[in-house]
Write an enzyme that holds these catalytic residues in place. Sequence first.
Site, short mmCIF file in Angstrom:
data_model
loop_
_atom_site.label_atom_id
_atom_site.label_comp_id
_atom_site.label_asym_id
_atom_site.label_seq_id
_atom_site.Cartn_x
_atom_site.Cartn_y
_atom_site.Cartn_z
CG HIS A 124 -6.48 -2.56 3.08
ND1 HIS A 124 -5.63 -1.53 2.75
CD2 HIS A 124 -7.66 -2.27 2.48
CE1 HIS A 124 -6.27 -0.65 2.00
NE2 HIS A 124 -7.50 -1.08 1.82
CD GLU A 143 -10.27 1.65 -0.26
OE1 GLU A 143 -9.46 0.84 0.22
OE2 GLU A 143 -11.46 1.66 0.08
CG HIS A 189 -8.52 -3.42 -2.47
ND1 HIS A 189 -9.56 -2.77 -3.09
CD2 HIS A 189 -8.11 -2.60 -1.47
CE1 HIS A 189 -9.78 -1.61 -2.49
NE2 HIS A 189 -8.91 -1.49 -1.51
CG ASP A 223 -1.98 1.03 1.19
OD1 ASP A 223 -1.68 2.22 0.94
OD2 ASP A 223 -3.16 0.68 1.41
CB ILE A 224 1.33 4.00 -2.40
CG1 ILE A 224 2.53 4.88 -2.75
CG2 ILE A 224 0.03 4.77 -2.48
CD1 ILE A 224 3.75 4.10 -3.10
#
Length: 132
Positions: free
Chosen positions: A96, A89, A94, A30-31
Amino acid sequence: MEDTIFSKIIRGEIPCYKVAEDSHFFAFLDINPLAKGHTLVVPKKITDYIFDIDDEELGAMMVFAKKVAKAIKTNFPCQKVGMTVIGLEVPHAHIHLVPINDIYDIDFRREKLNLTPEQFQEIANKIAHSMQ
């Protein structure tokens, strides 16, 4: 379904810090991480809502995520690797995966880490190496 930022990452059109990949799934850092090792697991097939993924593929995604979580835990000491699905988002399902020691460690309102490209690459390399 139209392209998403994640499908562009999977195809290599947008750079990322990849940690694992197989024929169906892709995992990358994750950026805007909550912790070192915060990783996203996405299916290569675009599906907006995780519970619209067929049962067999969803099960396989969890098995893939489990392998990534074990590699994260090996490299980033924590009580557990927490898992969350928000899905608002980016219109591409996805998961996390976040190293946690407290329930509040996975609060997305928390300030995100500000890591250098070198730090991101080092983290990705550690997780990827543990996946082998």
